[in-house]
Motif scaffolding. Structure first.
Motif, PDB file in Angstrom:
ATOM      1  N   GLU A 116      14.987 -70.901-117.989  1.00 33.43           N
ATOM      2  CA  GLU A 116      15.095 -69.840-119.007  1.00 33.43           C
ATOM      3  C   GLU A 116      14.690 -68.497-118.386  1.00 33.43           C
ATOM      4  OE1 GLU A 116      13.269 -68.725-123.421  1.00 33.43           O
ATOM      5  OE2 GLU A 116      12.721 -70.602-122.406  1.00 33.43           O
ATOM      6  N   LYS A 120      13.234 -64.896-118.164  1.00 31.32           N
ATOM      7  CA  LYS A 120      12.231 -64.100-118.852  1.00 31.32           C
ATOM      8  C   LYS A 120      12.370 -62.606-118.546  1.00 31.32           C
ATOM      9  CE  LYS A 120      10.144 -67.551-120.851  1.00 31.32           C
ATOM     10  NZ  LYS A 120      10.089 -67.664-122.337  1.00 31.32           N
ATOM     11  N   LYS A 145      17.207 -67.999-112.059  1.00 30.98           N
ATOM     12  CA  LYS A 145      17.238 -69.278-112.799  1.00 30.98           C
ATOM     13  C   LYS A 145      17.226 -70.499-111.891  1.00 30.98           C
ATOM     14  CE  LYS A 145      19.770 -67.453-116.803  1.00 30.98           C
ATOM     15  NZ  LYS A 145      20.958 -67.606-117.669  1.00 30.98           N
ATOM     16  N   ILE A 191       7.433 -70.390-118.557  1.00 29.86           N
ATOM     17  CA  ILE A 191       8.834 -70.801-118.708  1.00 29.86           C
ATOM     18  C   ILE A 191       8.936 -72.190-119.326  1.00 29.86           C
ATOM     19  CG2 ILE A 191      10.993 -71.257-117.494  1.00 29.86           C
ATOM     20  CD1 ILE A 191      10.211 -69.163-115.454  1.00 29.86           C
ATOM     21  N   GLY A 192       8.235 -73.169-118.758  1.00 31.44           N
ATOM     22  CA  GLY A 192       8.304 -74.529-119.300  1.00 31.44           C
ATOM     23  C   GLY A 192       7.403 -75.469-118.528  1.00 31.44           C
ATOM     24  N   GLN A 250      10.186 -78.177-120.886  1.00 30.87           N
ATOM     25  CA  GLN A 250      10.226 -77.733-122.276  1.00 30.87           C
ATOM     26  C   GLN A 250       9.378 -76.486-122.448  1.00 30.87           C
ATOM     27  OE1 GLN A 250       9.066 -80.913-124.883  1.00 30.87           O
ATOM     28  NE2 GLN A 250      11.011 -82.014-124.661  1.00 30.87           N
ATOM     29  N   SER A 251       9.837 -75.617-123.342  1.00 32.79           N
ATOM     30  CA  SER A 251       9.074 -74.401-123.654  1.00 32.79           C
ATOM     31  C   SER A 251       7.948 -74.731-124.633  1.00 32.79           C
ATOM     32  CB  SER A 251      10.008 -73.342-124.254  1.00 32.79           C
ATOM     33  OG  SER A 251      10.543 -73.803-125.493  1.00 32.79           O
ATOM     34  N   ARG A 307      11.771 -76.413-126.888  1.00 32.04           N
ATOM     35  CA  ARG A 307      13.161 -76.273-126.476  1.00 32.04           C
ATOM     36  C   ARG A 307      13.317 -76.553-124.981  1.00 32.04           C
ATOM     37  NH1 ARG A 307      15.076 -70.444-128.144  1.00 32.04           N
ATOM     38  NH2 ARG A 307      13.233 -70.013-126.832  1.00 32.04           N
ATOM     39  N   SER A 340      14.061 -75.799-121.386  1.00 32.74           N
ATOM     40  CA  SER A 340      13.944 -74.533-120.654  1.00 32.74           C
ATOM     41  C   SER A 340      14.267 -74.677-119.175  1.00 32.74           C
ATOM     42  CB  SER A 340      12.530 -73.966-120.813  1.00 32.74           C
ATOM     43  OG  SER A 340      11.569 -74.894-120.315  1.00 32.74           O
TER      44      SER A 340
END
Length: 238
Positions: A22, A24, A53, A88-89, A111-112, A116, A118
């Motif tokens: 994800e 930022k 990414k 980020i996750g 996961q975030s 979610r 990420s």
């Protein structure tokens, strides 16, 4: 396979990189790094500047295993200069497979804070003290105390020795001028004469000579109905 007795042994973890993280950053590319956490041991990779990414790290860390702890925590952050780093996750890495098989190369999801997806992180883990199962079919059967291994049996092929020859049938001696039926001596056994010998044959009685039968037999007169007159048909009523 049992994975007990791992306390104090080492586990090698190599951080290969991350995928589809994800983003930022709004203007420039983000600068990710990875944090590893196992028990009280904490490690951090170098910051991949402008990694965006899909950053690449290729860094290896060595952890001392703890008995009963089968998870490794991983977190990915975005490095900032003036403000706090962006989270980020994170994810949980299960160690059961690498501890039982000795090696694992896998990509784990991240996961975030809101749960979610990420991104993903790829780790290569190596456990050099894994006990590999012994294949007794290739390394020999297990030995039991008190029993000595027996020598291999010699293979016996059929018809190793030729069968005995059949006994030859004796052939009679051939004498010139004599038939093969005369090679055996005649029988000397005698039987008493029959008591009916010497009697003349009996003549057939004359009463036994029946006259020849005529077929079909002639009609016989009826004893119940009078004969019908000849030449009248149908017969008149009585």
């Amino acid at each position: 396979m049992s994975i007990l007795g791992i306390h104090g042994l080492t586990l090698e973890v190599t951080v290969i990189g991350c995928y589809n993280l994800e983003d930022k950053e709004w203007v420039s590319r983000q600068d990710p790094y990875v944090c590893l956490d196992y028990g009280s041991a904490k490690y951090r990779t170098k910051t991949c500047t402008d990694g965006g990414k899909n950053p690449t790290f290729q860094e290896k860390f060595i952890f001392t295993l703890i008995e009963g702890l089968r998870e490794l925590n991983v977190g990915v952050w975005n490095s900032n200069t003036l403000v706090a780093d962006d989270f980020i996750g994170s994810g949980r890495i299960q160690l059961h497979k690498v501890l039982s098989q000795g090696f694992e190369d896998c990509t784990w999801p991240l996961q975030s804070k809101t749960g979610r997806h990420s991104g993903e992180v790829r780790l290569i883990m190596h456990y050099p003290n894994a006990r590999q199962p012994q294949n007794w079919m290739t390394k020999g059967a297990p030995s039991f105390p008190g029993y000595a291994p027996s020598a291999p049996l010699a293979q016996v092929t059929p018809y190793a020795h030729p069968p005995p020859a059949p006994h030859p049938t004796p052939m009679p001696y051939a004498v010139p001028g004599l038939s093969s039926y005369n090679l055996y001596p005649p029988s000397t056994t005698t039987y008493p004469p029959s008591p009916f010998a010497g009697y003349p044959p009996q003549a057939t009685p004359a009463s036994y000579n029946y006259p020849p039968q005529v077929y079909p037999p002639p009609p016989q007169p009826s004893h119940f109905y009078p004969p019908a007159p000849a030449g009248i048909y149908p017969p008149p009523p009585y």
